[in-house]
Design a protein around this motif. Structure first.
Motif, PDB file in Angstrom:
ATOM      1  N   VAL A   6      -6.527  -2.922   8.599  1.00  0.00           N
ATOM      2  CA  VAL A   6      -6.903  -1.782   7.753  1.00  0.00           C
ATOM      3  C   VAL A   6      -6.472  -0.473   8.405  1.00  0.00           C
ATOM      4  CG1 VAL A   6      -8.827  -0.619   6.631  1.00  0.00           C
ATOM      5  CG2 VAL A   6      -8.876  -3.108   6.933  1.00  0.00           C
ATOM      6  N   LEU A   7      -6.736  -0.355   9.708  1.00  0.00           N
ATOM      7  CA  LEU A   7      -6.370   0.884  10.401  1.00  0.00           C
ATOM      8  C   LEU A   7      -4.855   1.106  10.371  1.00  0.00           C
ATOM      9  CD1 LEU A   7      -8.618   0.874  13.588  1.00  0.00           C
ATOM     10  CD2 LEU A   7      -8.689   2.470  11.684  1.00  0.00           C
ATOM     11  N   VAL A  21       0.245   4.510   5.728  1.00  0.00           N
ATOM     12  CA  VAL A  21       0.237   5.247   4.459  1.00  0.00           C
ATOM     13  C   VAL A  21       0.186   6.745   4.740  1.00  0.00           C
ATOM     14  CG1 VAL A  21      -1.169   5.762   2.436  1.00  0.00           C
ATOM     15  CG2 VAL A  21      -0.741   3.392   3.106  1.00  0.00           C
ATOM     16  N   TRP A  22      -0.682   7.121   5.667  1.00  0.00           N
ATOM     17  CA  TRP A  22      -0.805   8.540   6.005  1.00  0.00           C
ATOM     18  C   TRP A  22       0.547   9.094   6.439  1.00  0.00           C
ATOM     19  CZ3 TRP A  22       0.007  10.932  10.792  1.00  0.00           C
ATOM     20  CH2 TRP A  22      -0.364  12.273  10.845  1.00  0.00           C
ATOM     21  N   SER A  50      -4.893   9.347  16.786  1.00  0.00           N
ATOM     22  CA  SER A  50      -5.721   8.199  16.444  1.00  0.00           C
ATOM     23  C   SER A  50      -6.887   8.064  17.421  1.00  0.00           C
ATOM     24  CB  SER A  50      -4.887   6.918  16.411  1.00  0.00           C
ATOM     25  OG  SER A  50      -4.552   6.539  17.720  1.00  0.00           O
ATOM     26  N   VAL A  74      -2.705  -0.012   8.221  1.00  0.00           N
ATOM     27  CA  VAL A  74      -2.301   0.381   6.872  1.00  0.00           C
ATOM     28  C   VAL A  74      -2.634   1.855   6.638  1.00  0.00           C
ATOM     29  CG1 VAL A  74      -2.858   0.101   4.435  1.00  0.00           C
ATOM     30  CG2 VAL A  74      -2.414  -1.908   5.848  1.00  0.00           C
ATOM     31  N   PHE A  75      -3.823   2.246   7.078  1.00  0.00           N
ATOM     32  CA  PHE A  75      -4.231   3.642   6.920  1.00  0.00           C
ATOM     33  C   PHE A  75      -3.215   4.595   7.562  1.00  0.00           C
ATOM     34  CE2 PHE A  75      -6.304   7.258   9.004  1.00  0.00           C
ATOM     35  CZ  PHE A  75      -6.830   7.934   7.902  1.00  0.00           C
ATOM     36  N   PHE A  76      -2.855   4.299   8.825  1.00  0.00           N
ATOM     37  CA  PHE A  76      -1.912   5.197   9.506  1.00  0.00           C
ATOM     38  C   PHE A  76      -0.522   5.141   8.872  1.00  0.00           C
ATOM     39  CE2 PHE A  76      -5.028   4.845  13.015  1.00  0.00           C
ATOM     40  CZ  PHE A  76      -5.284   6.189  13.140  1.00  0.00           C
ATOM     41  N   SER A 124       0.823  -1.202   0.000  1.00  0.00           N
ATOM     42  CA  SER A 124       0.000   0.000   0.000  1.00  0.00           C
ATOM     43  C   SER A 124       0.862   1.259   0.000  1.00  0.00           C
ATOM     44  CB  SER A 124      -0.956  -0.008   1.182  1.00  0.00           C
ATOM     45  OG  SER A 124      -0.238  -0.263   2.350  1.00  0.00           O
ATOM     46  N   SER A 125       1.986   1.228   0.729  1.00  0.00           N
ATOM     47  CA  SER A 125       2.838   2.430   0.734  1.00  0.00           C
ATOM     48  C   SER A 125       3.417   2.680  -0.649  1.00  0.00           C
ATOM     49  CB  SER A 125       3.998   2.269   1.721  1.00  0.00           C
ATOM     50  OG  SER A 125       3.510   2.151   3.001  1.00  0.00           O
TER      51      SER A 125
END
Lengths: 324, 521
Positions: free
Chosen positions: A183-184, A190-191, A147, A186-188, A104-105
């Motif tokens: 999912v969370l 990537v962010w 978060s 990965v979200f953080f 994802s990154s």
């Protein structure tokens, strides 16, 4: 710049005739070699010499007697991990999360790099770039505080969900639901990292010869076609190279991140417990340098093997992308 | 010309980098400074420390102090590095939560028992009773001098909002029933508030705690060794009869006295209660990193802490919400009623001051400590600062702080001792009563295993595996977050058994038997 040009010219000429020996090469390019000295010293001092300390993984380490004075115990320090009931789950979690992170990154970084390169207005571009890179400089402890504001039971996400559905029961108790955490995380991840990761790709894109795009435009290629047919193929080698490099750390859980976000919340362990957090849990009462070093050694060795293998594969399919 | 200049600049840059690389490897400067003893204390240097040092040089025993203050976050690493490298230190703060257990086992510290009993340092010797000195041995020797004022770890209490309790007609809370009424009232009337704020690691912590004194009187000791277990001793406390881990099937308790046999009093009742009370916590309690501030900020109606935090709590609450009233509910009933023998103690300090084995000034160092314990005046100079400037005496055992005085010394790193305690004059009378009760020796009941320390160095592999299994559900259990806690405990126990807990139990049994044999010989 003239130094480099001169060297390259000379070197190119010599190589065509006969490969120079190391001594000859050093003599010829003494300035370049001299400038490498700090980097070489750095790696010798901080990466190679400390490798001797890996011996600690095979002894019952006691600070008072020192590394070499401690009793040799063979593979005993490895035993606790590989005979524990959870080691497969933990290793799988570590690998699974890291594969998700790397994929994802990379996708997000490439996308950001392409989007930035497509922005024509200089100011918009600079500001956007700064904004997407900024999160990289925030520590995970601070991100963990954010978060809470986002995903707590009365946090932003849940307010949005409840606001849209008008049903308080639809709110998700993120901190009690292990399933949503990959999912969370990965979200953080990537962010936090994608913006910074885009820098290398952006540099590569900037280096692409503009004439290729001009020629494509003349032939009537759309902007989208330019991206998919020119930019992406030319980014391929960089993508492969950076991916190989991140594979080396694939057996390391991102401790700073996961421990800051998950902490001691044992409800979330089924999906978030990675090798590094497991070590903390099992060893925080009785610290043992030998055991910690043993697992570190396993992580590095497996990472090393994976790097070699993936480099071999890259060599086969796209030799330019391989590291060595 | 230009080319040469470029070369020179580039080389200079490279050289600077190379030096930068190497400079990290330089040796640290030695702390040695001739006559003085080198001391490491934890915390930040108190404001006005130099005045205290000047006064000390004037009235002290002629032993110069060279004190280095190390921040709490760095303490463990610095101690580890400096002492294992054999650097020149004479007196260092250490604690079981730092390196004490490892360093004592590794012989990093000087055994002090012979010095103490020699009679050369009478004031230091008087600082604790023989029983306390003995209980603070690690692996057979006294490796550090405990810094403690009481034999307990503070009086556990729930701080709650008295103004809200009054508003909903509950008044002063004196029982779990009233506490529950209070939580129900908050749940019903204050939708924006959490009835009870708890932190992620501790959860319900000291609530519904097991009756340690009652058990000790029945020859049972609860301890942690790869999970919590109950050690049953024989009637004369000389031998282990059985060791059973919490959450076991009733059959496992066959050798225990009748009332314990269903396992309810050994934590099972408690965990069911916690599950029932879970509704008073916030949904995300397992990730709450700062429960104290949600109370001080008005989001939680109560929190769990102990009476040591009273002054801080009161002033913080007043600052953030001037209308809020602070109420305290002392958790253990016998302590609430200030009964004698209400509290179990192992007589062990949580903080120590130690003399490294490399020190060449043991006598000088002990002379200083002896001086410190020789009079209230000497002790107060370090703990409270300069009288008249940093504090003023109120009666025999209280002090007041003048406006603007800033000297705060972390007493637990050096000066705490039951013989020299002064209380703040700002404490309300009932809290002061509790604090005085906390100091009385008669308030305590010594554990039959006081002084026992479990040495796990030979069973590291098993401990590590079992600790990982036990920690898997530990925090969720402490938050009452698992619907069937007993089933979880049983499963955890089954897994722990498969992963070597039997070895831990045997080792524990042998070590306790050895300890008891030694003690009674």
């Amino acid at each position: 710049m003239s130094v480099f040009k001169a060297v390259r010219k000379k070197d190119g000429g010599a190589a065509a005739v006969k490969k120079p020996t190391l001594v000859q090469d050093i003599r010829r390019n003494k300035w370049l070699y001299l400038m490498c000295v700090p980097a070489i010293l750095f790696f010798i001092i901080f990466s190679y010499i400390p490798m001797a300390g890996l011996y600690i993984a095979f002894v019952n380490y006691k600070p008072s007697t020192g590394i070499w004075g401690s009793a040799f115990v063979g593979l005993k320090n490895f035993e606790f991990f590989f005979t524990s009931k959870d080691w497969i789950t933990i290793t799988t979690n570590t690998l699974f999360l890291n594969v998700l992170f790397i994929a994802s990154s990379t996708i997000a970084s490439v996308a950001i790099a392409i989007m930035l390169s497509e922005i024509k207005n200089k100011w918009v571009k600079k500001i956007t770039q700064s904004v997407v890179i900024l999160p990289h400089f925030m520590s995970w402890t601070i991100v963990a505080l954010f978060s809470v504001a986002l995903i707590a039971s009365d946090g932003l996400f849940n307010r949005i969900i409840v606001g849209l559905t008008n049903d308080p029961n639809k709110a998700i108790a993120f901190y009690n639901t292990p399933g949503v955490w990959p999912v969370l995380l990965v979200f953080f991840k990537v962010w936090q990292g994608a913006g910074f990761g885009s820098i290398v790709y952006l540099a590569t894109i900037t280096g692409i010869d503009q004439e290729i795009y001009e020629a494509a435009a003349v032939e009537g290629a759309s902007r989208w076609q330019c991206i998919t047919r020119i930019t992406l193929p030319l980014l391929k080698n960089t993508i492969i190279m950076l991916t190989i490099m991140s594979v080396g750390k694939i057996f390391y859980g991102d401790f700073g991140m996961i421990y800051a976000l998950v902490g001691n919340n044992s409800l979330l362990y089924p999906t978030t417990d990675v090798i590094d957090t497991y070590l903390l849990r099992s060893l925080q009462e009785n610290t043992n340098m030998g055991m910690t070093a043993a697992i570190g050694l396993v992580q590095s060795l497996l990472g090393f093997i994976l790097v070699i293998v993936s480099n071999k594969i890259a060599n086969k399919f796209s030799p330019d992308a391989a590291l060595f | 010309m230009k080319r040469n200049l470029f070369k020179i600049v580039a080389l200079a840059a490279a050289l600077v980098l190379a030096i930068g690389c190497l400079s990290g490897c330089g040796g640290g400067d030695s702390a040695s400074s001739g006559d003085a003893i080198n001391v490491i204390l934890m915390g930040s240097e108190p404001t006005g420390w130099s005045d205290v040092m000047a006064k000390y040089d004037e009235i002290g025993p002629g032993v110069k102090l060279n004190v280095e203050w190390v921040a709490q976050g760095d303490m463990k690493d610095k101690l580890n590095l400096r002492l294992t490298a054999g650097e020149d230190y004479d007196l260092v703060f250490d604690a079981p939560f730092l390196k004490m257990k490892d360093f004592a086992a590794d012989g990093i510290y000087t055994p002090l028992e012979d010095y103490i009993s020699s009679g050369d340092y009478p004031n230091l010797q008087k600082a604790y009773t023989d029983e306390v000195w003995k209980a603070n041995y690690y692996y057979g020797h006294l490796y550090g001098i405990p810094n403690m004022r009481t034999y307990g770890n503070g009086i556990d209490c729930v701080y709650y909002r008295q103004d809200l309790a009054d508003k909903y007609g509950i008044g002063q809370i004196d029982s779990y029933d009233q506490l529950q009424d209070f939580f129900e009232a908050i749940l019903a009337n204050e939708p924006a508030m959490i009835p009870l704020g708890v932190g992620s690691t501790r959860g319900f912590y000291s609530m519904f705690a097991q009756d340690g004194v009652g058990m000790a009187k029945d020859h049972i000791v609860r301890m942690s060794a790869g999970g919590f277990c109950h050690v049953l001793l024989n009637d004369t406390d000389t031998e282990v009869v059985d060791i059973v881990y919490e959450g076991s099937e009733p059959e496992a308790y066959a050798k225990f006295p009748e009332k314990y046999r269903d396992g309810q009093l050994f934590g099972q009742e408690r965990f069911q209660k916690l599950t029932e009370w879970r509704k008073y916590l916030e949904t995300d309690s397992l990730n709450q990193k700062d429960d104290q501030s949600i109370f001080k900020g008005g989001k939680a109606a109560a929190i769990i802490n102990n009476l040591d935090a009273y002054e801080q709590m009161q002033s913080d609450l007043k600052n953030s919400m001037p209308d809020a009233q602070l109420g305290t509910f002392v958790i253990p009933e016998a302590v609430r009623n200030k009964e004698p023998e209400a509290r179990l103690t192992n007589l062990q300090g949580n903080n120590f001051i130690c003399i490294p084995a490399t020190s060449k000034k043991v006598d000088k160092t002990l002379t200083f400590l002896d001086w410190l314990m020789s009079s209230q005046e000497n002790h107060d100079l370090f703990e409270l600062g300069i009288e008249g400037k940093d504090w003023t005496a109120v009666g025999d055992d209280q002090y007041s702080i003048p406006d603007g005085a800033q000297y705060t010394f972390p007493g637990y790193v050096l000066t705490w001792n039951p013989n020299f305690v002064r209380f703040s004059d700002e404490l309300p009378p009932d809290i002061l009563e509790y604090k005085k009760y906390d100091l009385e020796e008669s308030a305590y009941y010594p554990s039959p295993l006081a002084g026992f320390i479990f040495d796990t160095s030979n069973i590291q592999t098993e401990m590590t595996k079992v600790n990982a299994i036990v920690s898997e559900n530990a925090t969720a259990l402490e938050h009452g977050a698992l619907p069937d806690p007993i089933a979880v405990l049983r499963q955890t126990n089954a897994e722990a058994e498969q992963n070597g807990r039997e070895v831990i139990r045997e080792e524990l049994k042998n070590q306790i038997n050895e300890f008891l044999a030694d003690k009674n010989s």
